[in-house]
Design a protein around this motif. Structure first.
Motif, PDB file in Angstrom:
ATOM      1  N   LYS A  48       0.838  -1.192   0.000  1.00  0.00           N
ATOM      2  CA  LYS A  48       0.000   0.000   0.000  1.00  0.00           C
ATOM      3  C   LYS A  48       0.873   1.241   0.000  1.00  0.00           C
ATOM      4  O   LYS A  48       1.851   1.319   0.747  1.00  0.00           O
ATOM      5  CB  LYS A  48      -0.885  -0.002   1.248  1.00  0.00           C
ATOM      6  CG  LYS A  48      -1.901   1.144   1.263  1.00  0.00           C
ATOM      7  CD  LYS A  48      -2.804   1.039   2.464  1.00  0.00           C
ATOM      8  CE  LYS A  48      -3.821   2.180   2.504  1.00  0.00           C
ATOM      9  NZ  LYS A  48      -4.704   2.083   3.678  1.00  0.00           N
ATOM     10  N   PHE A  69       1.384   7.459   1.586  1.00  0.00           N
ATOM     11  CA  PHE A  69       1.216   8.826   1.128  1.00  0.00           C
ATOM     12  C   PHE A  69       1.837   9.787   2.126  1.00  0.00           C
ATOM     13  O   PHE A  69       1.743   9.603   3.335  1.00  0.00           O
ATOM     14  CB  PHE A  69      -0.275   9.155   0.963  1.00  0.00           C
ATOM     15  CG  PHE A  69      -0.923   8.344  -0.112  1.00  0.00           C
ATOM     16  CD1 PHE A  69      -0.567   8.527  -1.439  1.00  0.00           C
ATOM     17  CD2 PHE A  69      -1.881   7.386   0.200  1.00  0.00           C
ATOM     18  CE1 PHE A  69      -1.170   7.788  -2.427  1.00  0.00           C
ATOM     19  CE2 PHE A  69      -2.466   6.635  -0.789  1.00  0.00           C
ATOM     20  CZ  PHE A  69      -2.114   6.838  -2.111  1.00  0.00           C
ATOM     21  N   ARG A  96       6.137  10.728  -5.116  1.00  0.00           N
ATOM     22  CA  ARG A  96       5.354  10.930  -3.909  1.00  0.00           C
ATOM     23  C   ARG A  96       4.517  12.210  -3.983  1.00  0.00           C
ATOM     24  O   ARG A  96       3.426  12.276  -3.405  1.00  0.00           O
ATOM     25  CB  ARG A  96       6.268  10.941  -2.682  1.00  0.00           C
ATOM     26  CG  ARG A  96       7.012   9.609  -2.491  1.00  0.00           C
ATOM     27  CD  ARG A  96       6.071   8.410  -2.556  1.00  0.00           C
ATOM     28  NE  ARG A  96       6.743   7.144  -2.537  1.00  0.00           N
ATOM     29  CZ  ARG A  96       6.895   6.383  -1.467  1.00  0.00           C
ATOM     30  NH1 ARG A  96       6.416   6.790  -0.309  1.00  0.00           N
ATOM     31  NH2 ARG A  96       7.520   5.227  -1.550  1.00  0.00           N
ATOM     32  N   LEU A 126       1.561  11.116  -5.998  1.00  0.00           N
ATOM     33  CA  LEU A 126       0.688  10.303  -5.160  1.00  0.00           C
ATOM     34  C   LEU A 126      -0.194  11.169  -4.268  1.00  0.00           C
ATOM     35  O   LEU A 126      -1.365  10.848  -4.030  1.00  0.00           O
ATOM     36  CB  LEU A 126       1.523   9.367  -4.296  1.00  0.00           C
ATOM     37  CG  LEU A 126       2.171   8.181  -5.007  1.00  0.00           C
ATOM     38  CD1 LEU A 126       3.214   7.536  -4.121  1.00  0.00           C
ATOM     39  CD2 LEU A 126       1.122   7.178  -5.428  1.00  0.00           C
ATOM     40  N   SER A 127       0.352  12.281  -3.782  1.00  0.00           N
ATOM     41  CA  SER A 127      -0.435  13.193  -2.955  1.00  0.00           C
ATOM     42  C   SER A 127      -1.592  13.793  -3.745  1.00  0.00           C
ATOM     43  O   SER A 127      -2.701  13.954  -3.225  1.00  0.00           O
ATOM     44  CB  SER A 127       0.462  14.304  -2.401  1.00  0.00           C
ATOM     45  OG  SER A 127       1.443  13.789  -1.541  1.00  0.00           O
ATOM     46  N   GLU A 140      -4.176  10.964  -4.160  1.00  0.00           N
ATOM     47  CA  GLU A 140      -4.852  10.682  -2.894  1.00  0.00           C
ATOM     48  C   GLU A 140      -5.880  11.754  -2.560  1.00  0.00           C
ATOM     49  O   GLU A 140      -6.992  11.456  -2.099  1.00  0.00           O
ATOM     50  CB  GLU A 140      -3.833  10.571  -1.762  1.00  0.00           C
ATOM     51  CG  GLU A 140      -4.478  10.230  -0.425  1.00  0.00           C
ATOM     52  CD  GLU A 140      -3.498  10.381   0.725  1.00  0.00           C
ATOM     53  OE1 GLU A 140      -2.716  11.345   0.709  1.00  0.00           O
ATOM     54  OE2 GLU A 140      -3.524   9.542   1.638  1.00  0.00           O
ATOM     55  N   LYS A 141      -5.519  13.013  -2.800  1.00  0.00           N
ATOM     56  CA  LYS A 141      -6.425  14.120  -2.481  1.00  0.00           C
ATOM     57  C   LYS A 141      -7.710  14.033  -3.297  1.00  0.00           C
ATOM     58  O   LYS A 141      -8.799  14.324  -2.800  1.00  0.00           O
ATOM     59  CB  LYS A 141      -5.726  15.447  -2.745  1.00  0.00           C
ATOM     60  CG  LYS A 141      -6.559  16.665  -2.384  1.00  0.00           C
ATOM     61  CD  LYS A 141      -5.779  17.949  -2.600  1.00  0.00           C
ATOM     62  CE  LYS A 141      -6.605  19.175  -2.239  1.00  0.00           C
ATOM     63  NZ  LYS A 141      -5.849  20.437  -2.452  1.00  0.00           N
ATOM     64  N   GLY A 159      -9.099  11.249  -4.518  1.00  0.00           N
ATOM     65  CA  GLY A 159      -9.848  10.173  -3.881  1.00  0.00           C
ATOM     66  C   GLY A 159     -10.589   9.209  -4.772  1.00  0.00           C
ATOM     67  O   GLY A 159     -11.385   8.409  -4.280  1.00  0.00           O
ATOM     68  N   VAL A 218      -6.833   4.313  -6.674  1.00  0.00           N
ATOM     69  CA  VAL A 218      -5.945   3.660  -5.716  1.00  0.00           C
ATOM     70  C   VAL A 218      -4.603   3.428  -6.393  1.00  0.00           C
ATOM     71  O   VAL A 218      -4.520   3.307  -7.612  1.00  0.00           O
ATOM     72  CB  VAL A 218      -6.529   2.330  -5.220  1.00  0.00           C
ATOM     73  CG1 VAL A 218      -7.773   2.580  -4.399  1.00  0.00           C
ATOM     74  CG2 VAL A 218      -6.832   1.399  -6.391  1.00  0.00           C
ATOM     75  N   LYS A 257     -11.109   3.187  -8.087  1.00  0.00           N
ATOM     76  CA  LYS A 257     -11.624   2.449  -6.941  1.00  0.00           C
ATOM     77  C   LYS A 257     -12.864   1.667  -7.340  1.00  0.00           C
ATOM     78  O   LYS A 257     -13.603   2.058  -8.231  1.00  0.00           O
ATOM     79  CB  LYS A 257     -11.979   3.414  -5.805  1.00  0.00           C
ATOM     80  CG  LYS A 257     -10.736   4.047  -5.144  1.00  0.00           C
ATOM     81  CD  LYS A 257     -11.151   4.951  -4.000  1.00  0.00           C
ATOM     82  CE  LYS A 257      -9.919   5.501  -3.283  1.00  0.00           C
ATOM     83  NZ  LYS A 257     -10.291   6.401  -2.170  1.00  0.00           N
TER      84      LYS A 257
END
Length: 308
Positions: free
Chosen positions: A7, A10, A272, A275-276, A279-280, A282, A285, A308
């Motif tokens: 996984k 983040f 990274r 990835l942020s 992730e924000k 949403g 994945v 997702k």
């Protein structure tokens, strides 16, 4: 290359510390006044399709080297950068050129990771629509051609990169495998333009804000597999790149494979940071496909993204 899955961890990053925020010396330069305004950047060149008949001209010296990637040999073209800059209609500007004429480490990392995914049964290119973003030499997209993709579209900011390297490399590698473009079943096309606009030209792009069938997965629009290497070095470009992915990625089963350095020191970007951004938002994945720590550079990674 050592692969591992897990996984994504983040992280939250702060681009500039508060010590710099109130100091105009660091914002504008020691000799600049607070009234100084930088000129706006030049507009990007128009988005165009670059035809295979527009390949490298006789005025550009194109030579071929062999690159062995864990048992797979691909042909790597070399051109003289100054020859390309000398074109009267070249869209490459010295001092502003992004680097598509160089074969970056991430492209090789991505090819190795994709081959491993195919060999382990986690990925199949057969019959798929594939888009390589920021393609440069085009090695990942070329692998997709060799693995039986139905469609492979290459995108780069600069048309001259496509003409002088991507197209000759595609021709050389497919011919090497006794599969010329004339007989290969893959639809191969090249498109030049900025990430903020190129989706308007890409045949399988899907504007998710306007086409609700794309959001419900009822449309054939979108690319099944999106490939990109060394595209996330610029912090300012990350939101635009991510929006392009959402406008071109098939739903709900499309995937993105991204190779990048963990951090691009000096410019602030990296895997990274991207990835942020993901992730924000949403809606996707991420999973780590491979990590490369060979000591030749900072840590390099290959990530997979899916809805997702």
């Amino acid at each position: 290359m050592a692969g591992k899955s897990g996984k994504p961890a983040f992280e939250t990053f702060q681009l500039f510390s508060s010590a710099f925020d109130d100091n105009p010396q660091f914002r504008l330069g020691i000799l600049d006044s607070s009234e100084t305004h930088l000129p706006p950047p030049p507009p990007p060149p128009p988005c165009v399709e670059v035809l295979f008949t527009e390949s490298v001209s006789s005025s550009v010296r194109y030579t071929v080297e062999r690159v062995n990637l864990n048992g797979l040999t691909l042909l790597k073209g070399r051109v003289n950068t100054q020859d390309v800059f000398a074109f009267s209609n070249s869209d490459l500007v010295p001092g502003q050129y992004e680097g598509g004429l160089k074969l970056w480490e991430g492209s090789l990392d991505l090819v190795k990771a994709l081959r491993s995914e195919v060999q382990n049964g986690r990925l199949s290119f057969t019959g798929k629509r594939v888009l390589e973003i920021g393609c440069g030499h085009g090695f990942p997209g070329i692998l997709a051609c060799l693995e039986g993709a139905a469609v492979v579209h290459f995108q780069d900011f600069n048309a001259e990169v496509l003409r002088c390297l991507t197209i000759p490399n595609v021709n050389a590698n497919l011919s090497e495998k006794s599969s010329s473009l004339a007989t290969n079943a893959t639809e191969v096309r090249c498109f030049a333009g900025d990430w903020s606009e190129i989706h308007q030209l890409l045949p399988h792009a899907c504007d998710n804000e306007k086409d609700q069938t794309c959001m419900t997965g009822q449309s054939a629009a979108g690319y099944d597999i999106i490939l990109m290497a060394e595209t996330v070095y610029s912090i300012s470009a990350l939101p635009t790149l991510y929006e392009l992915i959402k406008k071109t990625m098939s739903r709900p089963h499309g995937v993105v494979y991204m190779a990048a350095k963990k951090h691009y020191f000096g410019v602030g970007g990296g895997s990274r940071r991207f990835l942020s951004v993901v992730e924000k938002d949403g809606i996707m994945v991420a999973s780590l496909v491979a990590e490369v720590t060979d000591g030749s550079s900072n840590v390099r990674e290959v990530w997979k993204f899916s809805f997702k």
